[in-house]
Structure formats: C-alpha cells, structure tokens
Design a protein around this motif. Structure first.
Motif, PDB file in Angstrom:
ATOM      1  N   GLY A  81       0.777  -1.226   0.000  1.00 45.04           N
ATOM      2  CA  GLY A  81       0.000   0.000   0.000  1.00 45.04           C
ATOM      3  C   GLY A  81       0.806   1.272   0.000  1.00 45.04           C
ATOM      4  N   TYR A  82       2.125   1.172  -0.022  1.00 45.33           N
ATOM      5  CA  TYR A  82       2.954   2.373  -0.079  1.00 45.33           C
ATOM      6  C   TYR A  82       3.055   2.838  -1.528  1.00 45.33           C
ATOM      7  CZ  TYR A  82       4.115   1.218   4.705  1.00 45.33           C
ATOM      8  OH  TYR A  82       4.029   0.928   6.042  1.00 45.33           O
ATOM      9  N   GLY A  83       3.058   4.151  -1.730  1.00 48.21           N
ATOM     10  CA  GLY A  83       3.038   4.697  -3.072  1.00 48.21           C
ATOM     11  C   GLY A  83       1.629   5.118  -3.454  1.00 48.21           C
ATOM     12  N   ASP A  85       0.210   4.857  -6.472  1.00 47.08           N
ATOM     13  CA  ASP A  85      -0.434   3.881  -7.351  1.00 47.08           C
ATOM     14  C   ASP A  85       0.539   2.732  -7.609  1.00 47.08           C
ATOM     15  OD1 ASP A  85       1.393   4.656  -9.316  1.00 47.08           O
ATOM     16  OD2 ASP A  85      -0.047   5.855 -10.433  1.00 47.08           O
ATOM     17  N   ASP A  86       0.143   1.782  -8.457  1.00 48.53           N
ATOM     18  CA  ASP A  86       0.964   0.591  -8.692  1.00 48.53           C
ATOM     19  C   ASP A  86       2.227   0.874  -9.487  1.00 48.53           C
ATOM     20  OD1 ASP A  86      -0.881  -0.923  -7.324  1.00 48.53           O
ATOM     21  OD2 ASP A  86      -1.969  -1.551  -9.118  1.00 48.53           O
ATOM     22  N   ASN A  87       2.350   2.067 -10.037  1.00 49.70           N
ATOM     23  CA  ASN A  87       3.519   2.418 -10.836  1.00 49.70           C
ATOM     24  C   ASN A  87       4.409   3.460 -10.150  1.00 49.70           C
ATOM     25  OD1 ASN A  87       2.722   0.761 -13.107  1.00 49.70           O
ATOM     26  ND2 ASN A  87       1.154   2.315 -13.537  1.00 49.70           N
ATOM     27  N   SER A  88       4.221   3.650  -8.866  1.00 43.98           N
ATOM     28  CA  SER A  88       4.939   4.711  -8.157  1.00 43.98           C
ATOM     29  C   SER A  88       6.243   4.234  -7.519  1.00 43.98           C
ATOM     30  CB  SER A  88       4.039   5.327  -7.084  1.00 43.98           C
ATOM     31  OG  SER A  88       3.577   4.335  -6.182  1.00 43.98           O
ATOM     32  N   GLY A  89       6.684   3.033  -7.860  1.00 40.00           N
ATOM     33  CA  GLY A  89       7.954   2.528  -7.362  1.00 40.00           C
ATOM     34  C   GLY A  89       8.927   2.307  -8.492  1.00 40.00           C
ATOM     35  N   ILE A  90      10.189   2.682  -8.283  1.00 39.60           N
ATOM     36  CA  ILE A  90      11.199   2.480  -9.307  1.00 39.60           C
ATOM     37  C   ILE A  90      12.407   1.769  -8.707  1.00 39.60           C
ATOM     38  CG2 ILE A  90      10.491   4.488 -10.650  1.00 39.60           C
ATOM     39  CD1 ILE A  90      12.886   5.991  -9.472  1.00 39.60           C
ATOM     40  N   ILE A 103      13.076   3.303  -4.964  1.00 42.54           N
ATOM     41  CA  ILE A 103      12.427   4.521  -4.479  1.00 42.54           C
ATOM     42  C   ILE A 103      10.914   4.359  -4.626  1.00 42.54           C
ATOM     43  CG2 ILE A 103      12.136   7.016  -4.773  1.00 42.54           C
ATOM     44  CD1 ILE A 103      14.937   7.088  -5.994  1.00 42.54           C
ATOM     45  N   ILE A 104      10.196   4.700  -3.572  1.00 43.65           N
ATOM     46  CA  ILE A 104       8.730   4.708  -3.607  1.00 43.65           C
ATOM     47  C   ILE A 104       8.254   6.147  -3.527  1.00 43.65           C
ATOM     48  CG2 ILE A 104       6.599   3.958  -2.490  1.00 43.65           C
ATOM     49  CD1 ILE A 104       8.165   1.633  -3.605  1.00 43.65           C
ATOM     50  N   ASN A 105       7.472   6.571  -4.522  1.00 44.11           N
ATOM     51  CA  ASN A 105       6.855   7.898  -4.504  1.00 44.11           C
ATOM     52  C   ASN A 105       5.519   7.807  -3.789  1.00 44.11           C
ATOM     53  OD1 ASN A 105       8.650   9.670  -6.069  1.00 44.11           O
ATOM     54  ND2 ASN A 105       8.214   8.271  -7.743  1.00 44.11           N
ATOM     55  N   GLU A 106       5.357   8.541  -2.712  1.00 39.54           N
ATOM     56  CA  GLU A 106       4.102   8.508  -1.966  1.00 39.54           C
ATOM     57  C   GLU A 106       3.071   9.510  -2.483  1.00 39.54           C
ATOM     58  OE1 GLU A 106       4.400   6.963   2.300  1.00 39.54           O
ATOM     59  OE2 GLU A 106       5.901   8.561   2.232  1.00 39.54           O
ATOM     60  N   ASP A 107       3.484  10.396  -3.375  1.00 40.52           N
ATOM     61  CA  ASP A 107       2.538  11.324  -3.992  1.00 40.52           C
ATOM     62  C   ASP A 107       3.002  11.600  -5.417  1.00 40.52           C
ATOM     63  OD1 ASP A 107       4.077  14.087  -4.087  1.00 40.52           O
ATOM     64  OD2 ASP A 107       4.509  13.176  -2.143  1.00 40.52           O
ATOM     65  N   LEU A 109       3.661  14.264  -7.052  1.00 44.13           N
ATOM     66  CA  LEU A 109       4.687  15.287  -7.251  1.00 44.13           C
ATOM     67  C   LEU A 109       6.053  14.874  -6.704  1.00 44.13           C
ATOM     68  CD1 LEU A 109       2.647  18.525  -6.405  1.00 44.13           C
ATOM     69  CD2 LEU A 109       3.216  17.593  -8.659  1.00 44.13           C
ATOM     70  N   GLY A 110       6.099  13.733  -6.050  1.00 46.36           N
ATOM     71  CA  GLY A 110       7.377  13.269  -5.507  1.00 46.36           C
ATOM     72  C   GLY A 110       7.859  14.060  -4.317  1.00 46.36           C
ATOM     73  N   LEU A 111       6.924  14.666  -3.592  1.00 43.81           N
ATOM     74  CA  LEU A 111       7.292  15.463  -2.425  1.00 43.81           C
ATOM     75  C   LEU A 111       7.627  14.596  -1.225  1.00 43.81           C
ATOM     76  CD1 LEU A 111       4.604  18.288  -2.708  1.00 43.81           C
ATOM     77  CD2 LEU A 111       7.007  18.377  -3.403  1.00 43.81           C
ATOM     78  N   SER A 112       7.099  13.364  -1.226  1.00 41.92           N
ATOM     79  CA  SER A 112       7.366  12.424  -0.128  1.00 41.92           C
ATOM     80  C   SER A 112       7.884  11.117  -0.720  1.00 41.92           C
ATOM     81  CB  SER A 112       6.097  12.177   0.689  1.00 41.92           C
ATOM     82  OG  SER A 112       6.357  11.276   1.754  1.00 41.92           O
ATOM     83  N   LEU A 113       9.120  10.780  -0.406  1.00 40.94           N
ATOM     84  CA  LEU A 113       9.762   9.600  -0.973  1.00 40.94           C
ATOM     85  C   LEU A 113      10.203   8.633   0.125  1.00 40.94           C
ATOM     86  CD1 LEU A 113      12.144  11.313  -3.577  1.00 40.94           C
ATOM     87  CD2 LEU A 113       9.851  10.395  -3.984  1.00 40.94           C
ATOM     88  N   ILE A 114      10.238   7.350  -0.215  1.00 37.96           N
ATOM     89  CA  ILE A 114      10.810   6.322   0.654  1.00 37.96           C
ATOM     90  C   ILE A 114      11.975   5.692  -0.094  1.00 37.96           C
ATOM     91  CG2 ILE A 114      10.420   4.178   1.915  1.00 37.96           C
ATOM     92  CD1 ILE A 114       7.445   4.806   1.960  1.00 37.96           C
TER      93      ILE A 114
END
Length: 205
Positions: A81-83, A85-90, A103-107, A109-114
C-alpha cells in the motif's frame, strides 16, 4: 493506505501475529496427539507448511541475481500500500545507485519519498551498524528509509536505528520479509482456502 505513520502496518500485524503463533506452537508441542484437538492439528500442520514456504522463498531469492531482489522489494512495498499507485515505485540499483536500490513515490509530485536498500546476504552474514550508517548517508535529505535483507541485523544495527532521531527507518530481516511476502502474496500463489467449523451449541438449546 496513504499518509499514515511509516511502517505502522508492519509493526501492528507482524509483531502480534508472530508472537501469538510462537506461543501457540510452544503450547501444542507440550501436548500428545490424543490431547490435541483436530483444529489444533490443522493449525500445527499449517504452521509447518508456512515455515516450508518461508524457506523456499529465501532459497529462490538467493538463486537469483541482485537485480531481482531489488525489484522484489519495490513490488512488496507497493503491494503493502505504499506509493500513490501501482507504478509509483522504481528500481535504481546498478553500480551507480549510490547506495539506494529502490524509491517509492508517496505522492504524484514526488514530495514524499521512501528510499529502499536491499542486501541479499546468506543466513548468518548479518547486517551491521556500518551498513545502516552508509544507507543513512546515502538518503541525504530523504527522511524515510527501509533496509531489507535476506539475513538478519546485529544488535548494534538495531540499536542504532532505534536511537536514530533524524530519519524514520525500518529494518526488515529475512524472517519478516518472507512473512510479508506470504501475507501480500508476492512470489507465491494461493492454491486453496479451508474453513474451520464449530458446532453452534446455542442453536440446539
């Protein structure tokens, strides 16, 4: 699952379930076959089945290239459930990844990354404090990070993370990794579901 305290799901579900399962196994081992109820026997065999699956998962990961493990941890975090959508991880990986494997984009705009770090180590070859410190340095201004390994972490590494005040870090060892892979069905297929029944005595009153 968006905009929530990092790793709350891991802590709440995995810690409670692991402790309860271990306590149940200890209690069942003290009983003879005649004393164990049918549903308890099913639970015991199911736990043995899970342990076998956990072992197979680690064996399969160790047979693959490091790039496969890097993709796996990204897939796992997205399944959890992080990110956004299903394409927000690279997957970053490679020789020029600067210590960051995913890297997981949580939004959007990439303002919050894991940031993710993956170490495919053999059991007994534990991750120490130095590796965690290197990961923290590679994170730079990113506040959230997950360090995942197929092995384990030394006490010094765990204590370092527990006292870390600048970053929000989570360590996932091989045992927790395989538990999460089963729970979120990454690299496995659910073949059959069984229902355990109990007579409703109140119906017959």
């Amino acid at each position: 699952i968006r905009d929530r305290p990092l790793y709350a799901l891991i802590e709440m579900n995995e810690n409670v379930s692991n402790v309860s399962n271990k306590l149940m196994d200890e209690q069942l081992n003290k009983l003879t076959d005649e004393e164990i109820l049918p549903e308890e026997k099913i639970q015991k065999f199911y736990d043995e089945h899970l342990q076998n699956i956990y072992t197979q998962l680690i064996d399969n990961i160790m047979e693959k290239l490091p790039e496969f493990f890097e993709r796996l941890i990204v897939d796992l975090l997205l399944k959890m459930g992080y990110g956004y959508d299903d394409n927000s991880g690279i997957v970053v990986g490679g020789s020029h990844d600067n210590g960051i494997d995913g890297i997981i984009n949580e939004d959007k705009l990439g303002l919050s990354l894991i940031y993710l770090q993956a170490k495919r180590y053999t059991p007994g070859n534990s991750i120490g404090r130095r590796e965690i410190q290197s990961f923290v340095g590679a994170m730079q201004n990113i506040q959230k990070g997950v360090f995942i390994t197929t092995s384990s972490f030394t006490r010094e590494a765990i204590e370092y993370v527990e006292h870390q005040q600048q970053k929000s870090l989570k360590l996932i060892d091989g045992e927790m990794l395989t538990c999460l892979m089963v729970r979120y069905e990454v690299g496995i297929i659910s073949r059959q579901c069984l229902k355990i029944y109990k007579v409703d005595n109140s119906y017959f009153e």
